[in-house]
Motif scaffolding. Structure first.
Motif, PDB file in Angstrom:
ATOM      1  N   MET A   1       0.656  -1.052  -0.049  1.00 50.99           N
ATOM      2  CA  MET A   1       0.103   0.070   0.195  1.00 50.99           C
ATOM      3  C   MET A   1       0.896   1.240  -0.080  1.00 50.99           C
ATOM      4  O   MET A   1       0.641   2.189  -0.662  1.00 50.99           O
ATOM      5  CB  MET A   1      -1.099   0.069   1.250  1.00 50.99           C
ATOM      6  CG  MET A   1      -1.926  -1.091   1.145  1.00 50.99           C
ATOM      7  SD  MET A   1      -3.196  -0.938  -0.106  1.00 50.99           S
ATOM      8  CE  MET A   1      -3.804   0.707   0.430  1.00 50.99           C
ATOM      9  N   LYS A   2       1.978   1.369   0.861  1.00 53.16           N
ATOM     10  CA  LYS A   2       2.809   2.380   0.853  1.00 53.16           C
ATOM     11  C   LYS A   2       3.463   2.679  -0.583  1.00 53.16           C
ATOM     12  O   LYS A   2       3.439   3.900  -0.842  1.00 53.16           O
ATOM     13  CB  LYS A   2       3.839   2.042   1.846  1.00 53.16           C
ATOM     14  CG  LYS A   2       3.440   1.988   3.365  1.00 53.16           C
ATOM     15  CD  LYS A   2       4.537   2.027   4.299  1.00 53.16           C
ATOM     16  CE  LYS A   2       3.790   2.131   5.724  1.00 53.16           C
ATOM     17  NZ  LYS A   2       4.891   1.908   6.935  1.00 53.16           N
ATOM     18  N   SER A   3       3.665   1.628  -1.238  1.00 53.64           N
ATOM     19  CA  SER A   3       4.468   1.729  -2.704  1.00 53.64           C
ATOM     20  C   SER A   3       3.248   2.501  -3.512  1.00 53.64           C
ATOM     21  O   SER A   3       3.623   3.314  -4.374  1.00 53.64           O
ATOM     22  CB  SER A   3       4.784   0.701  -3.290  1.00 53.64           C
ATOM     23  OG  SER A   3       3.827  -0.460  -3.393  1.00 53.64           O
ATOM     24  N   GLN A   4       2.264   1.941  -3.390  1.00 44.90           N
ATOM     25  CA  GLN A   4       0.999   2.565  -4.375  1.00 44.90           C
ATOM     26  C   GLN A   4       0.836   3.917  -3.700  1.00 44.90           C
ATOM     27  O   GLN A   4       0.659   4.885  -4.879  1.00 44.90           O
ATOM     28  CB  GLN A   4      -0.219   1.845  -3.927  1.00 44.90           C
ATOM     29  CG  GLN A   4      -1.334   2.207  -4.992  1.00 44.90           C
ATOM     30  CD  GLN A   4      -1.056   1.878  -6.481  1.00 44.90           C
ATOM     31  OE1 GLN A   4      -0.109   0.921  -6.746  1.00 44.90           O
ATOM     32  NE2 GLN A   4      -1.729   2.562  -7.137  1.00 44.90           N
ATOM     33  N   TYR A   5       0.962   4.356  -2.614  1.00 46.31           N
ATOM     34  CA  TYR A   5       0.779   5.785  -2.287  1.00 46.31           C
ATOM     35  C   TYR A   5       1.813   6.646  -2.820  1.00 46.31           C
ATOM     36  O   TYR A   5       1.612   7.574  -3.278  1.00 46.31           O
ATOM     37  CB  TYR A   5       0.634   6.061  -0.828  1.00 46.31           C
ATOM     38  CG  TYR A   5      -0.819   5.421  -0.141  1.00 46.31           C
ATOM     39  CD1 TYR A   5      -1.883   5.495  -0.967  1.00 46.31           C
ATOM     40  CD2 TYR A   5      -0.798   5.011   0.771  1.00 46.31           C
ATOM     41  CE1 TYR A   5      -3.108   5.287  -0.171  1.00 46.31           C
ATOM     42  CE2 TYR A   5      -1.839   4.577   1.559  1.00 46.31           C
ATOM     43  CZ  TYR A   5      -2.941   4.756   0.936  1.00 46.31           C
ATOM     44  OH  TYR A   5      -4.239   4.292   1.351  1.00 46.31           O
ATOM     45  N   ALA A   6       3.081   6.072  -2.822  1.00 46.06           N
ATOM     46  CA  ALA A   6       4.343   6.717  -3.246  1.00 46.06           C
ATOM     47  C   ALA A   6       4.234   6.800  -4.719  1.00 46.06           C
ATOM     48  O   ALA A   6       4.550   8.058  -5.276  1.00 46.06           O
ATOM     49  CB  ALA A   6       5.474   5.935  -2.977  1.00 46.06           C
TER      50      ALA A   6
ATOM     51  N   ASN B   1       1.376   7.161  -6.464  1.00 41.87           N
ATOM     52  CA  ASN B   1       0.318   8.043  -6.889  1.00 41.87           C
ATOM     53  C   ASN B   1       0.921   9.493  -6.419  1.00 41.87           C
ATOM     54  O   ASN B   1       0.583  10.454  -7.208  1.00 41.87           O
ATOM     55  CB  ASN B   1      -0.850   7.626  -5.946  1.00 41.87           C
ATOM     56  CG  ASN B   1      -1.450   6.527  -6.374  1.00 41.87           C
ATOM     57  OD1 ASN B   1      -1.382   5.985  -7.478  1.00 41.87           O
ATOM     58  ND2 ASN B   1      -2.260   5.914  -5.465  1.00 41.87           N
TER      59      ASN B   1
END
Length: 406
Positions: free
Chosen positions: A1-6, A8
């Protein structure tokens, strides 16, 4: 999830930087058109004024700076640009459509060669096209002697229309080719079998199918002609279009009237785009409703009929308009509160600049240097820089400067 936020966050930052790079200069130029200063700038801000959309001003040094409504060069260039753009549309669209139709009719072995020859003009530099057009028609006018041929052969508007048509017709050609690739030629064959002539097939079947391409190519041809510079500057001769007028003004020093013109063009473009998008969505909605109604009538299936209750919904665009209005009203109130709007603000700014200009003139008059002070070495004479120029033999025998015999 953190990688997806980064991911985005990085994507959003990139999109923001891209849009800022794309639209930032346009926004800044639009804001500078409301500054009363002689040079387009946001800082320092003098007064909020409409003078650059109107008559302009007389500068404190006596120079007349024309506004958008009084600049006859911009008006004349705009009229000639509209004439040239209309002429290019009249020539380029039929040429592009004819070439695309011929491409579908020629033998498959010649199709590649014909396509390459048709798109070749767009690969030529615009400077070469403009110069070659002028040289060709000058020779034709010389051979034709005095008369009609000589007049049109040395007419800048006529030469510009021909020069721009050479490569703009290629844009139209590509648009028509893309449209004809989806055309079902069996419709023409069926019409011919039913007794229609070639002319009837062309005007009743092919032209209606090509109407979207005709409209698109006409718009693109007009815009490409309106903003063209490199071909126009050589082929226009003694006349001037809007682009060449703006370029000549920029060489002498950019004026806020150009910023006002840019804001007007941007506003008209946005209005045209919004109107087109609204009409397109409305037409798509009506088309979908007709298709659903036709499908229901053919099947008589009540499950396909959508019972829609019309309810009042506020369009999302209203919120954007309200936000822009609120921001505009708040900004205008701040300008009035800080005395940055109105004739009093403009008069005070002009008085301050005039007084500053007068002080600079008085200072220059007080610091005038006479010839005796220069020869005596007190102000920039031989005694400056360690008296290195005081030696009379300094330039003797130096490249033949001092060759007199002592």
């Amino acid at each position: 999830m953190k990688s997806q936020y980064a991911l985005n966050f990085i994507l959003g930052t990139y999109i923001f930087i891209f849009l800022a790079y794309l639209f930032g200069p346009l926004i800044i130029m639009s804001i500078t058109s409301f500054n009363s200063a002689e040079f387009p700038a946001i800082t320092p801000w003098e007064c909020f004024s409409w003078r650059w959309f109107q008559e302009g001003k007389i500068a404190y040094d006596g120079q007349h700076l024309a506004g958008l409504s009084t600049d006859w060069r911009l008006h004349d260039g705009l009229i000639k640009s509209l004439i040239i753009g209309s002429g290019v549309v009249i020539l380029a669209v039929p040429i592009g459509m004819a070439a695309s139709i011929v491409l579908t009719q020629v033998h498959s072995r010649l199709r590649t060669i014909f396509y390459s020859v048709s798109i070749m003009p767009v690969l030529f530099p615009g400077v070469i096209i403009g110069i070659s057009t002028v040289v060709l028609w000058d020779r034709i006018a010389t051979i034709g002697g005095e008369g009609f041929i000589a007049d049109i052969g040395r007419n800048g508007i006529f030469l510009t229309i021909l020069g721009q048509t050479c490569f703009i017709s290629t844009y139209c050609f590509l648009i028509f080719v893309a449209r004809l690739q989806r055309f079902d030629q069996t419709q023409e064959e069926a019409a011919l079998d039913l007794g229609a002539s070639q002319t009837q097939v062309f005007f009743k079947i092919l032209v209606p199918y090509l109407m979207p391409a005709i409209a698109s190519s006409a718009v693109i041809a007009f815009l490409a002609s309106f903003e063209n510079y490199n071909t126009t500057v050589f082929s226009i001769l003694s006349d001037q279009t809007l682009t060449t007028v703006i370029a000549s003004k920029v060489r002498l020093g950019i004026s806020p009237a150009i910023s006002a013109l840019a804001l007007v063009i941007i506003t008209l473009t946005i209005i045209a785009a919004v109107i087109y998008e609204v009409l397109r969505r409305r037409e798509d909605r009506k088309k979908k409703e007709r298709q659903d109604q036709l499908l229901f009538e053919e099947t008589q299936d009540s499950r396909l009929k959508k019972e829609t209750t019309k309810s009042f919904r506020i369009p999302k665009s209203i919120y954007v308009i309200l936000f822009v209005l609120v921001v505009g009203i708040f900004g205008f109130n701040q300008l009035v509160k800080n005395n940055l709007y109105g004739s009093e603000c403009v008069a005070a700014a002009e008085l301050a600049k005039k007084s500053k200009f007068s002080e600079q003139l008085k200072l220059l008059q007080q610091n005038q240097v006479n010839q005796e002070a220069l020869e005596g070495g007190e102000l920039g004479g031989n005694k400056d820089y360690g008296d290195i120029f005081g030696d009379p033999n300094l330039f003797k025998d130096f490249g033949g400067f001092d060759t007199k015999d002592e």
